[in-house]
Write an enzyme that holds these catalytic residues in place. Structure first.
Site, PDB file in Angstrom:
ATOM      1  CG  HIS A 111      -2.224   0.910   1.139  1.00 37.23           C
ATOM      2  ND1 HIS A 111      -2.048   2.469   1.382  1.00 37.23           N
ATOM      3  CD2 HIS A 111      -3.559   0.793   0.618  1.00 37.23           C
ATOM      4  CE1 HIS A 111      -3.098   2.707   0.960  1.00 37.23           C
ATOM      5  NE2 HIS A 111      -4.171   1.872   0.605  1.00 37.23           N
TER       6      HIS A 111
ATOM      7  CG  ASP B  46      -8.471  -4.143  -2.841  1.00 42.06           C
ATOM      8  OD1 ASP B  46      -7.606  -3.217  -2.857  1.00 42.06           O
ATOM      9  OD2 ASP B  46      -9.652  -4.026  -3.019  1.00 42.06           O
TER      10      ASP B  46
HETATM   11  C1  SDX Z   1      -6.092  -0.094  -3.029  1.00 46.27           C
HETATM   12  O1  SDX Z   1      -4.283   4.567  -2.311  1.00 46.27           O
HETATM   13  C2  SDX Z   1      -5.382   3.881  -1.453  1.00 46.27           C
HETATM   14  O2  SDX Z   1      -5.696   4.447  -0.443  1.00 46.27           O
HETATM   15  C3  SDX Z   1      -5.952   2.902  -2.270  1.00 46.27           C
HETATM   16  C4  SDX Z   1      -6.773   1.899  -1.606  1.00 46.27           C
HETATM   17  C5  SDX Z   1      -8.034   2.640  -1.017  1.00 46.27           C
HETATM   18  O3  SDX Z   1      -8.940   2.432  -0.088  1.00 46.27           O
HETATM   19  O4  SDX Z   1      -8.330   3.560  -1.887  1.00 46.27           O
HETATM   20  O5  SDX Z   1      -6.288   1.447  -0.297  1.00 46.27           O
HETATM   21  C6  SDX Z   1      -7.186   0.870  -2.144  1.00 46.27           C
HETATM   22  O6  SDX Z   1      -5.887   0.282  -4.081  1.00 46.27           O
HETATM   23  C7  SDX Z   1      -5.237  -0.941  -2.111  1.00 46.27           C
HETATM   24  C8  SDX Z   1      -3.925  -1.492  -3.029  1.00 46.27           C
HETATM   25  C9  SDX Z   1      -4.472  -2.517  -3.900  1.00 46.27           C
HETATM   26  N1  SDX Z   1      -3.433  -2.901  -5.013  1.00 46.27           N
HETATM   27  C10 SDX Z   1      -2.863  -3.994  -4.898  1.00 46.27           C
HETATM   28  O7  SDX Z   1      -3.095  -4.703  -3.958  1.00 46.27           O
HETATM   29  C11 SDX Z   1      -1.955  -4.366  -6.028  1.00 46.27           C
HETATM   30  C12 SDX Z   1      -0.660  -5.037  -5.377  1.00 46.27           C
HETATM   31  N2  SDX Z   1      -0.017  -3.868  -4.836  1.00 46.27           N
HETATM   32  C13 SDX Z   1       1.182  -2.899  -5.656  1.00 46.27           C
HETATM   33  O8  SDX Z   1       0.821  -2.960  -6.892  1.00 46.27           O
HETATM   34  C14 SDX Z   1       1.654  -1.855  -4.720  1.00 46.27           C
HETATM   35  O9  SDX Z   1       1.735  -2.328  -3.532  1.00 46.27           O
HETATM   36  C15 SDX Z   1       0.487  -0.641  -4.635  1.00 46.27           C
HETATM   37  C16 SDX Z   1       0.218  -0.162  -6.076  1.00 46.27           C
HETATM   38  C17 SDX Z   1      -0.546  -0.897  -3.866  1.00 46.27           C
HETATM   39  C18 SDX Z   1       1.562   0.337  -4.108  1.00 46.27           C
HETATM   40  O10 SDX Z   1       2.537   0.656  -4.881  1.00 46.27           O
HETATM   41  P1  SDX Z   1       3.584   1.613  -4.780  1.00 46.27           P
HETATM   42  O11 SDX Z   1       3.307   2.450  -3.462  1.00 46.27           O
HETATM   43  O12 SDX Z   1       3.691   2.573  -5.903  1.00 46.27           O
HETATM   44  O13 SDX Z   1       4.889   0.950  -4.560  1.00 46.27           O
HETATM   45  P2  SDX Z   1       5.812   0.246  -5.559  1.00 46.27           P
HETATM   46  O14 SDX Z   1       4.866  -0.120  -6.552  1.00 46.27           O
HETATM   47  O15 SDX Z   1       6.810   1.688  -5.629  1.00 46.27           O
HETATM   48  O16 SDX Z   1       6.674  -0.809  -4.599  1.00 46.27           O
HETATM   49  C19 SDX Z   1       7.569  -0.532  -3.934  1.00 46.27           C
HETATM   50  C20 SDX Z   1       8.411  -1.789  -3.853  1.00 46.27           C
HETATM   51  C21 SDX Z   1       8.734  -2.271  -5.322  1.00 46.27           C
HETATM   52  O17 SDX Z   1       9.897  -2.882  -5.340  1.00 46.27           O
HETATM   53  P3  SDX Z   1      11.381  -2.607  -5.364  1.00 46.27           P
HETATM   54  O18 SDX Z   1      11.337  -1.410  -6.626  1.00 46.27           O
HETATM   55  O19 SDX Z   1      11.757  -1.762  -4.067  1.00 46.27           O
HETATM   56  O20 SDX Z   1      12.327  -3.619  -5.629  1.00 46.27           O
HETATM   57  O21 SDX Z   1       7.760  -2.952  -3.360  1.00 46.27           O
HETATM   58  C22 SDX Z   1       7.387  -3.934  -4.594  1.00 46.27           C
HETATM   59  C23 SDX Z   1       7.641  -3.284  -5.830  1.00 46.27           C
HETATM   60  O22 SDX Z   1       7.935  -3.947  -6.790  1.00 46.27           O
HETATM   61  N3  SDX Z   1       5.961  -4.236  -4.430  1.00 46.27           N
HETATM   62  C24 SDX Z   1       5.405  -5.418  -4.644  1.00 46.27           C
HETATM   63  C25 SDX Z   1       4.058  -5.542  -4.209  1.00 46.27           C
HETATM   64  N4  SDX Z   1       3.609  -4.131  -4.014  1.00 46.27           N
HETATM   65  C26 SDX Z   1       4.898  -3.447  -4.091  1.00 46.27           C
HETATM   66  N5  SDX Z   1       6.047  -6.709  -4.658  1.00 46.27           N
HETATM   67  C27 SDX Z   1       5.428  -7.702  -4.813  1.00 46.27           C
HETATM   68  N6  SDX Z   1       4.054  -7.831  -4.632  1.00 46.27           N
HETATM   69  C28 SDX Z   1       3.474  -6.528  -4.687  1.00 46.27           C
HETATM   70  N7  SDX Z   1       2.034  -6.722  -4.391  1.00 46.27           N
END
Ligand code: SDX
Length: 444
Positions: free
Chosen positions: A313, A370
């Protein structure tokens, strides 16, 4: 806004080309601090750069407070746990939109108003026939919500007027009807009209699962679980779809158009679409012999283009409090139904495996709202492709509240972010006959 406390700086200093600029520091009611840069460009000629807005506040707001480190979520000061345990979804909607919990008279008026506006115009009902059978329900509800603006053109009257109040009630009342009709269309069943004798969530379940040839009464525990799910999704400060409502609304487009845009933003699998993606991921793991460790490793492999959906998140760097509440309700409902869902078993195994893995711990990737919501929707009989639609029904009051707060803000202006241009500098036009192939295309 608060004053900076003793010993805390009231301004931030920025030194550019030897000149020192003082930027005010604003402090919110929960002591969050922000550097106010609204005059930065005119004072320094510079803008800030913050792709994904991870460090940028778009507004001040009195609606929702999150503390990502402590896993706190409060709406107008009320803890999400208390709202779930003691309130209803429509009370939470009223709280978000109008600033406090309604008293009995206000609540009854609000509920009655909404109950009396659940029907959609019959011309709009016919529009459903134009969609292909397998149309994704998010495509349908986004289109239908925008189409409401064609039927209620008083909503074009800008500002917080009586028209705004009726528009708010119509949206909250009609979205479940539109959602249920979209579901009925997908399974070829007759539309079930709203039943004004039922409360909001029980009515939604009846429109989803009722059929004309027999009576249907929602199980009270299941209706209560659905009401709680809607409360848990009601608002979440400046997330992607809420920021969309604010941006679209800032152009003075009507509220139906702004909500339709938010529904589209929510559809993405990185946002609200994650709940559908979580179930599809769990089903994939199940079909692949439930090798949970394999998928934890895959999620760590940058070349694998695979994420553990429902994990991570932008704000919560600890447990998402909503995930905790949903998991408890999940356990309770499944036990009551005597259902053991293999996908829930996989979800719990996945959570355990990820939370002891350095990659996830280091990046503070915890289950978010989620991760478990899909298991509960599934237990309630809601099909996977309707999960994000349910999220939209829950988030609607939050979108409305944020839009209303924006239009009432004295400093409201159209949203228009800047950029740093990094393309070709000025160059002469080349006549067609003298041009080589466009490098971008030939590289494609
Ligand atoms: C919602 O914003 C809100 O409040 C949203 C929400 C709401 O109520 O409105 O809470 C609802 O959208 C919840 C989130 C649902 N999405 C997911 O579950 C999809 C999976 N999660 C990710 O794609 C990610 O965690 C996000 C999109 C939620 C957050 O992305 P960020 O903050 O931009 O983080 P990032 O993509 O920059 O990741 C940071 C690191 C990366 O690795 P490095 O570059 O440091 O090596 O963490 C890794 C990412 O690759 N990473 C994951 C991961 N999520 C982040 N690796 C594996 N699995 C994951 N789920």
């Amino acid at each position: 806004m608060q004053e900076s406390t003793q010993g805390e700086s009231k301004t931030a200093q920025l030194i550019i080309d030897g000149t020192t600029y003082e930027l005010p520091i604003v402090v919110g009611s929960e002591n969050e601090r922000g550097i106010d840069i609204r005059n930065l460009r005119s004072a320094t000629g510079c803008i800030t750069l913050d792709p994904g807005y991870g460090n940028t506040g778009a507004c001040t707001s009195d609606i929702t407070f999150l503390n990502g480190e402590k896993g706190i979520l409060r709406h107008r000061g009320y803890a999400i746990e208390d709202l779930c345990e003691q309130g209803t979804f429509l009370e939470t909607a009223y709280l978000l939109i109008y600033g406090d919990l309604p008293d009995e008279t206000q609540n009854e008026e609000f509920v009655t108003d909404i109950t009396r506006h659940t029907l959609i115009h019959e011309n709009l009902r016919h529009v459903f026939q134009g969609f292909p059978l397998k149309a994704h329900p998010m495509a349908i509800i986004s289109s239908m919500v925008c189409s409401l603006s064609a039927f209620y053109q008083e909503s074009y009257d800008w500002g917080d007027t009586q028209n705004t109040d009726i528009t708010i009630r119509r949206l909250i009342a009609k979205l479940p009807t539109i959602a249920a009709f979209a579901f009925k269309k997908s399974c070829g069943q007759p539309f079930i009209y709203p039943d004004n004798s039922l409360r909001y969530s029980a009515n939604l379940l009846k429109m989803l699962f009722g059929v004309p040839c027999e009576s249907y009464e929602a199980d009270p525990d299941e209706a209560a679980a659905l009401d709680q799910l809607l409360i848990l999704h009601a608002d979440h400060e400046q997330n992607c779809s809420t920021s969309t409502v604010r941006l679209v609304g800032s152009s003075r487009a009507n509220l139906y158009a702004a909500i339709s845009a938010a529904i589209s933003a929510l559809w993405g699998p990185l946002h609200g679409g994650a709940n559908q993606a979580v179930l599809e991921m769990l089903q994939r793991i199940h079909d692949d012999g439930s090798k949970v460790e394999k998928y934890v490793e895959l999620a760590k492999d940058k070349d694998a283009d695979f994420r553990l959906m429902g994990f991570g998140h932008r704000v919560y760097k600890n447990f998402d409090p909503r995930a905790r509440i949903i998991k408890k309700t999940c356990d309770r409902i499944l036990e009551k139904m005597g259902v053991s869902d293999p996908l829930l078993d996989i979800a719990m195994e996945l959570e355990e495996a990820a939370l002891r893995d350095e990659y996830f711990v280091e990046r503070k990737l915890y289950p978010n709202v989620d991760f478990y919501s899909g298991i509960l929707y599934r237990a309630l009989g809601i099909p996977t492709e309707m999960f994000t639609v349910m999220f939209a029904i829950g988030r609607l009051p939050g979108w409305i509240a944020q839009w209303r707060e924006m239009i009432l803000a004295p400093d409201m202006r159209i949203g228009r972010p800047r950029q740093i241009y990094n393309g070709p500098v000025a160059r002469p036009f080349v006549p067609l006959a003298k041009r080589g192939p466009c490098p971008a295309r030939s590289a494609g």
